[in-house]
Design a protein around this motif. Structure first.
Motif, PDB file in Angstrom:
ATOM      1  N   SER A   6      67.594 -19.520  29.115  1.00  0.00           N
ATOM      2  CA  SER A   6      67.049 -18.279  29.117  1.00  0.00           C
ATOM      3  C   SER A   6      68.200 -17.317  28.111  1.00  0.00           C
ATOM      4  O   SER A   6      67.719 -16.242  28.104  1.00  0.00           O
ATOM      5  N   ASN A  56      62.964 -21.527  34.769  1.00  0.00           N
ATOM      6  CA  ASN A  56      63.507 -19.912  34.049  1.00  0.00           C
ATOM      7  C   ASN A  56      63.273 -19.710  32.819  1.00  0.00           C
ATOM      8  O   ASN A  56      62.496 -21.174  32.237  1.00  0.00           O
ATOM      9  N   CYS A 101      63.007 -16.583  38.059  1.00  0.00           N
ATOM     10  CA  CYS A 101      63.010 -16.058  36.808  1.00  0.00           C
ATOM     11  C   CYS A 101      61.689 -15.861  35.775  1.00  0.00           C
ATOM     12  O   CYS A 101      61.240 -15.689  36.660  1.00  0.00           O
ATOM     13  N   PHE A 102      61.831 -16.602  34.963  1.00  0.00           N
ATOM     14  CA  PHE A 102      60.359 -16.130  33.800  1.00  0.00           C
ATOM     15  C   PHE A 102      59.353 -16.710  34.993  1.00  0.00           C
ATOM     16  O   PHE A 102      58.270 -15.801  34.744  1.00  0.00           O
ATOM     17  N   GLN A 117      57.988 -13.727  36.863  1.00  0.00           N
ATOM     18  CA  GLN A 117      57.232 -12.853  36.269  1.00  0.00           C
ATOM     19  C   GLN A 117      55.820 -13.810  35.949  1.00  0.00           C
ATOM     20  O   GLN A 117      54.873 -12.784  36.060  1.00  0.00           O
ATOM     21  N   GLN A 174      71.875 -14.287  38.375  1.00  0.00           N
ATOM     22  CA  GLN A 174      71.062 -14.021  38.106  1.00  0.00           C
ATOM     23  C   GLN A 174      71.103 -13.510  35.705  1.00  0.00           C
ATOM     24  O   GLN A 174      72.214 -13.497  35.492  1.00  0.00           O
ATOM     25  N   HIS A 190      68.808 -11.902  33.773  1.00  0.00           N
ATOM     26  CA  HIS A 190      66.926 -12.047  33.192  1.00  0.00           C
ATOM     27  C   HIS A 190      66.746 -10.227  32.611  1.00  0.00           C
ATOM     28  O   HIS A 190      67.569  -9.411  33.125  1.00  0.00           O
ATOM     29  N   GLN A 199      63.628 -13.927  41.413  1.00  0.00           N
ATOM     30  CA  GLN A 199      63.814 -13.632  40.138  1.00  0.00           C
ATOM     31  C   GLN A 199      64.877 -14.269  39.862  1.00  0.00           C
ATOM     32  O   GLN A 199      65.292 -14.156  38.624  1.00  0.00           O
TER      33      GLN A 199
END
Length: 382
Positions: free
Chosen positions: A51, A234, A263-264, A267, A304, A306, A351
């Protein structure tokens, strides 16, 4: 050696700020986005997390490197360092951990990763917090001797992080399988958007066989593995570029296969449910971020990383093509969306990083929630 002839390194920001320090690791030039992490530990996990691809990480912790480097804690499958560079205040001169096999500087030099030490990281972090993450460059050795104006020009010429499809650059080229430990209970297909190695380990410990597949793998191909559930990992880059993965996710939801994302992956699921994404000013990067679950009222301290987020309001309910959904989690620091779910329970995501590598274990039960979901809704249930 005089000060004028001593090797130097320079961190250059696109807004014109420069920070001069000493080089460590490899020499040369590296470009990326300057971001900061507030984590006090876990630098090896951070540096090997896909990431962080194309990001120059500034460590807020005052000393880095004291636990050295080992061959067990890397979060990339191959042990590859994904950060574009590392900036620290004090690089530990001595390794003090029985698990260490070499120093941080030795590993960075081996992998061609550039580092800078001796810079005022408090000032850099404060600058990024006030003005936002920014394009940057690390120049060390002879590359650092160029005129500052030339270095700034090089930094400003690189593409913006917004609009970059980086998940395709870190995803696996071919599927591979992580077997379950003990009796196999379920099969999960995991989309590798930049997956951390700790995630399949958590699945394996719970009797789950994980088939890791490239980003964008079609539903038709996924069906061949007869999965009980699908996981979206992620990863780096702008989720606004992931149209193909969003379309695949919609197919999976239509198929009513249990879905979990982090995470990703959060989204991606949010976009599949109709939400927009945007770039945060300086992002969330650390292992002490407070998140509230609006369904249970429980607060978790989370890990986290992001720079983008979903648009939405804490606890908001909204309509989707697949039925009603809810913003289930939000950050207590800034109300940022930290989780979404279909009210049917068939798809949910967060997330943050429940695999906690490195970080707190508060969110670890999310893996058990996925098992409960598969036990009740697996398409393979008799």
């Amino acid at each position: 050696m005089s000060t004028s002839t001593r090797p130097r390194a320079v961190l250059v920001l696109a807004d014109g700020r420069t920070f001069v320090g000493r080089p460590f690791g490899a020499r040369g030039t590296s470009l990326g986005e300057a971001v900061f992490t507030t984590a006090m530990t876990g630098y090896q996990e951070t540096m090997t997390d896909p990431s962080y691809h194309r990001q120059i990480v500034v460590a807020a912790a005052p000393q880095i490197g004291n636990t050295g480097w080992n061959d067990e804690d890397s979060e990339s499958v191959s042990g590859k360092i994904w950060v574009a560079g590392l900036a620290v205040r004090d690089l530990s001169k001595r390794v003090s951990n029985w698990r260490a096999e070499r120093t941080l500087a030795e590993e960075m030099e081996k992998q061609g990763v550039i580092g800078i030490e001796g810079v005022d990281t408090r000032t850099i972090v404060r600058h990024l917090r006030n003005f936002g993450s920014v394009a940057a460059g690390l120049f060390s050795g002879e590359d650092a001797d160029q005129p500052v104006e030339k270095l700034i020009e090089i930094v400003r010429a690189q593409p913006s992080m917004a609009g970059l499809d980086l998940a395709a650059e870190v995803s696996t080229d071919e599927p591979y399988t992580i077997p379950a430990e003990g009796e196999k209970k379920y099969t999960v297909v995991a989309y590798d958007m930049g997956i951390k190695s700790a995630t399949p380990r958590h699945f394996a410990q719970r009797g789950i066989e994980t088939v890791v597949v490239p980003a964008g793998t079609s539903l038709e191909k996924v069906r061949e593995y007869q999965p009980d559930g699908v996981f979206i990992s992620n990863g780096p880059g702008d989720p606004g570029t992931a149209d193909e993965m969003v379309a695949v996710t919609r197919d999976i939801i239509e198929e009513k296969i249990p879905l979990f994302g982090i995470c990703f992956g959060n989204q991606i699921l949010g976009r599949a449910l109709g939400l927009d994404t945007y770039k945060l000013k300086f992002g969330h990067r650390g292992i002490n971020v407070p998140v509230i679950n609006h369904v249970t009222g429980k607060i978790d301290i989370t890990s986290q990383n992001h720079g983008f987020a979903l648009s939405g309001k804490p606890g908001e309910q909204f309509d989707t093509d697949f039925g009603p959904a809810t913003v289930t989690h939000s950050c207590l620091n800034d109300d940022c969306v930290e989780g979404v779910a279909l009210d049917s329970g068939l798809a949910y995501s967060v997330q943050y990083h429940p695999e906690s590598a490195a970080g707190p274990h508060d969110a670890n039960p999310l893996f058990d929630q996925f098992i409960d979901l598969m036990s009740n809704h697996s398409p393979n249930a008799k």
